[in-house]
Design an enzyme around this catalytic site. Structure first.
Site, mmCIF file in Angstrom:
data_model
loop_
_atom_site.group_PDB
_atom_site.id
_atom_site.type_symbol
_atom_site.label_atom_id
_atom_site.label_comp_id
_atom_site.label_asym_id
_atom_site.label_seq_id
_atom_site.Cartn_x
_atom_site.Cartn_y
_atom_site.Cartn_z
ATOM 1 N N SER A 139 29.147 2.291 -63.712
ATOM 2 C CA SER A 139 28.308 1.240 -63.110
ATOM 3 C C SER A 139 27.434 1.953 -62.093
ATOM 4 O O SER A 139 27.745 3.079 -61.683
ATOM 5 C CB SER A 139 29.201 0.229 -62.398
ATOM 6 N N TYR A 152 36.169 -2.248 -56.605
ATOM 7 C CA TYR A 152 35.323 -1.988 -57.780
ATOM 8 C C TYR A 152 34.539 -0.681 -57.597
ATOM 9 O O TYR A 152 34.489 0.148 -58.508
ATOM 10 C CB TYR A 152 34.362 -3.168 -57.974
HETATM 11 N N1 LIG Z 1 27.741 -7.039 -66.164
HETATM 12 C C1 LIG Z 1 27.320 -6.155 -65.285
HETATM 13 O O1 LIG Z 1 26.382 -6.436 -64.504
HETATM 14 C C2 LIG Z 1 27.942 -4.787 -65.226
HETATM 15 C C3 LIG Z 1 27.284 -3.804 -64.490
HETATM 16 C C4 LIG Z 1 27.830 -2.530 -64.435
HETATM 17 C C5 LIG Z 1 28.993 -2.238 -65.108
HETATM 18 N N2 LIG Z 1 29.643 -3.214 -65.811
HETATM 19 C C6 LIG Z 1 30.869 -2.821 -66.515
HETATM 20 O O2 LIG Z 1 30.694 -3.051 -67.896
HETATM 21 C C7 LIG Z 1 31.966 -3.224 -68.536
HETATM 22 C C8 LIG Z 1 31.912 -4.449 -69.430
HETATM 23 O O3 LIG Z 1 31.610 -5.559 -68.621
HETATM 24 P P1 LIG Z 1 30.823 -6.846 -69.163
HETATM 25 O O4 LIG Z 1 29.712 -7.114 -68.219
HETATM 26 O O5 LIG Z 1 30.571 -6.706 -70.620
HETATM 27 O O6 LIG Z 1 31.953 -7.945 -68.830
HETATM 28 P P2 LIG Z 1 32.640 -9.109 -69.701
HETATM 29 O O7 LIG Z 1 33.552 -9.760 -68.759
HETATM 30 O O8 LIG Z 1 31.572 -9.896 -70.383
HETATM 31 O O9 LIG Z 1 33.451 -8.314 -70.823
HETATM 32 C C9 LIG Z 1 34.569 -7.536 -70.491
HETATM 33 C C10 LIG Z 1 35.580 -7.592 -71.612
HETATM 34 O O10 LIG Z 1 36.664 -6.743 -71.253
HETATM 35 C C11 LIG Z 1 37.874 -7.437 -71.510
HETATM 36 N N3 LIG Z 1 38.923 -6.957 -70.608
HETATM 37 C C12 LIG Z 1 38.970 -7.086 -69.262
HETATM 38 N N4 LIG Z 1 40.099 -6.556 -68.787
HETATM 39 C C13 LIG Z 1 40.806 -6.094 -69.856
HETATM 40 C C14 LIG Z 1 42.065 -5.463 -70.016
HETATM 41 N N5 LIG Z 1 42.868 -5.209 -68.970
HETATM 42 N N6 LIG Z 1 42.456 -5.116 -71.269
HETATM 43 C C15 LIG Z 1 41.677 -5.376 -72.339
HETATM 44 N N7 LIG Z 1 40.487 -5.986 -72.252
HETATM 45 C C16 LIG Z 1 40.050 -6.344 -71.020
HETATM 46 C C17 LIG Z 1 37.554 -8.905 -71.280
HETATM 47 O O11 LIG Z 1 38.481 -9.754 -71.934
HETATM 48 C C18 LIG Z 1 36.147 -9.000 -71.842
HETATM 49 O O12 LIG Z 1 36.147 -9.307 -73.218
HETATM 50 C C19 LIG Z 1 32.984 -3.281 -67.403
HETATM 51 O O13 LIG Z 1 33.619 -2.035 -67.273
HETATM 52 C C20 LIG Z 1 32.122 -3.574 -66.192
HETATM 53 O O14 LIG Z 1 32.727 -3.115 -65.009
HETATM 54 C C21 LIG Z 1 29.135 -4.482 -65.900
#
Ligand SMILES: NC(=O)c1ccc[n+]([C@@H]2O[C@H](COP(=O)([O-])OP(=O)(O)OC[C@H]3O[C@@H](n4cnc5c(N)ncnc54)[C@H](O)[C@@H]3O)[C@@H](O)[C@H]2O)c1
Length: 254
Positions: A139, A152
C-alpha cells in the site's frame, strides 16, 4: 487466441472481492488456471464458479490454512507459477493511545504474518521448480506514516521488507518477487475507511479524498490495480524484482 498466462497455475488470496477478484478475472481471461483463496466462503464460491477456478476457503492468518491452500493447489495442478499474495484488512483507525494490543495484533496477523506464511509456503514449491513470480499487496502505507492508522501502516511496511527479502532469497532460483502500493481505491476497504473517518458523512470523505488525487481527481478501480499486477506477473516484467510499485495517480509524488 494465446494469452500471457496460458497454462500457468495462479494462486490468488483475497480472491472473492476487490483487487484479488479483478486480478483473478484478468488472469483467467489470459489463460491461467486459478486457485482462489478467501475466508468469505459464499463470495468465493461465486467467484470460482464464474472463473472456473478451484476455491479454497482459508484464513491467511492461520498457519494450517495457509499450508492447506498451497497443498491443494499443488495436489490439483502439480505446481504454482504465479502467486498474488493479496488478502488484507484495514483494522480500526484511531490514535495509538486509543488502540488495544488486540487491535494491533488483528491487523498484523493477516497483513504481515499472513503474507510471510504465504511466501514461505509458496517459495517451498517454487524453489524446486526453479521458477515462479510473486506479487504482494502492500500500500502507499508502506512508505509513509499516518497519525491514526499505525497497525495498518506497520503491517504494510512489513510487506515491503518481506518483498525485498523474498526477492533476494528467490533470485538464485529465477523467482521474481515485487509488491504493489495502491493509493486510494474504490473497494469495500476504501469505502469502510471513509465510513471510519466520518460515520455521519462517508460520501463527504470520498468526495474530499477524490479532490486530493492530483491525476483524474478520483478513486482508482480494482481493474487498474489488476492491470499493474498482471504486468508484474507477466514475462514482460522479467527484469523487475524486489521493488515497490506505486499506483496512486501522483498522490505521493510531492
Ligand atoms: N482499497 C484500497 O484503497 C487499498 C489501498 C492500498 C492497499 N490495499 C490492500 O489491497 C488488498 C486487497 O484489498 P481490497 O481493497 O481489495 O479489499 P476488499 O476488502 O475488497 O477485499 C479483500 C479480500 O480479502 C479477504 N480477506 C480478508 N482477510 C482475510 C483472511 N484473513 N483470510 C482470507 N481472506 C481474507 C476478504 O474476505 C476480501 O474478499 C489488501 O491487502 C489491502 O490492504 C487496498
Amino acid at each position: 487466441m494465446t494469452g500471457r498466462f496460458d497454462g500457468k497455475v495462479a494462486v490468488v488470496t483475497g480472491a472473492a472481492n476487490g483487487f484479488g477478484l479483478a486480478t483473478a478475472e484478468r488472469l483467467a481471461s489470459e489463460g491461467a488456471r486459478l486457485v482462489l483463496v478467501d475466508r468469505a466462503e459464499e463470495a468465493l464460491q461465486a467467484a470460482s464458479s464464474k472463473l472456473n477456478g478451484l476455491a479454497v476457503t482459508a484464513d491467511v492468518s492461520s498457519e494450517s490454512d495457509v499450508d492447506e491452500y498451497v497443498r491443494r493447489a499443488v495436489a490439483e495442478h502439480g505446481r504454482i507459477d504465479l502467486f498474488f499474495n493479496n488478502a488484507g484488512i484495514e483494522g480500526r483507525m484511531a490514535p495509538m493511545t486509543e488502540l488495544s494490543v488486540d487491535d494491533f495484533d488483528r491487523v498484523w496477523k493477516v497483513n504481515a504474518r499472513g503474507v510471510f506464511m504465504g511466501l514461505r509456503a509458496v517459495l517451498k514449491v517454487m524453489k524446486p521448480q526453479r521458477s515462479g513470480v510473486i506479487v504482494n499487496t502492500a500500500s502507499m502505507a508502506a512508505i509513509k506514516g499516518a497519525a491514526t492508522f499505525s497497525p495498518y501502516i506497520a503491517s504494510k511496511h512489513a510487506v515491503l521488507g518481506l518483498t525485498k527479502s523474498a526477492a533476494l532469497e528467490g533470485a538464485p532460483y529465477g523467482i521474481r518477487v515485487n509488491c504493489v502500493a495502491p493509493g486510494h481505491f474504490d473497494t469495500r476497504m476504501g469505502r469502510d475507511l471513509a465510513a471510519q473517518i466520518n460515520p455521519d458523512d462517508p460520501q463527504g470523505v470520498l468526495d474530499e479524498v477524490s479532490k486530493s488525487v492530483p491525476l483524474h481527481g478520483r478513486y482508482g478501480t480494482a481493474t487498474e490495480v489488476a492491470n499493474l499486477v498482471t504486468f508484474l506477473l507477466s514475462d514482460e516484467a522479467e527484469y523487475i524484482s524486489g521493488s515497490l510499485h506505486l499506483i496512486d495517480a501522483a498522490l505521493n509524488a510531492g
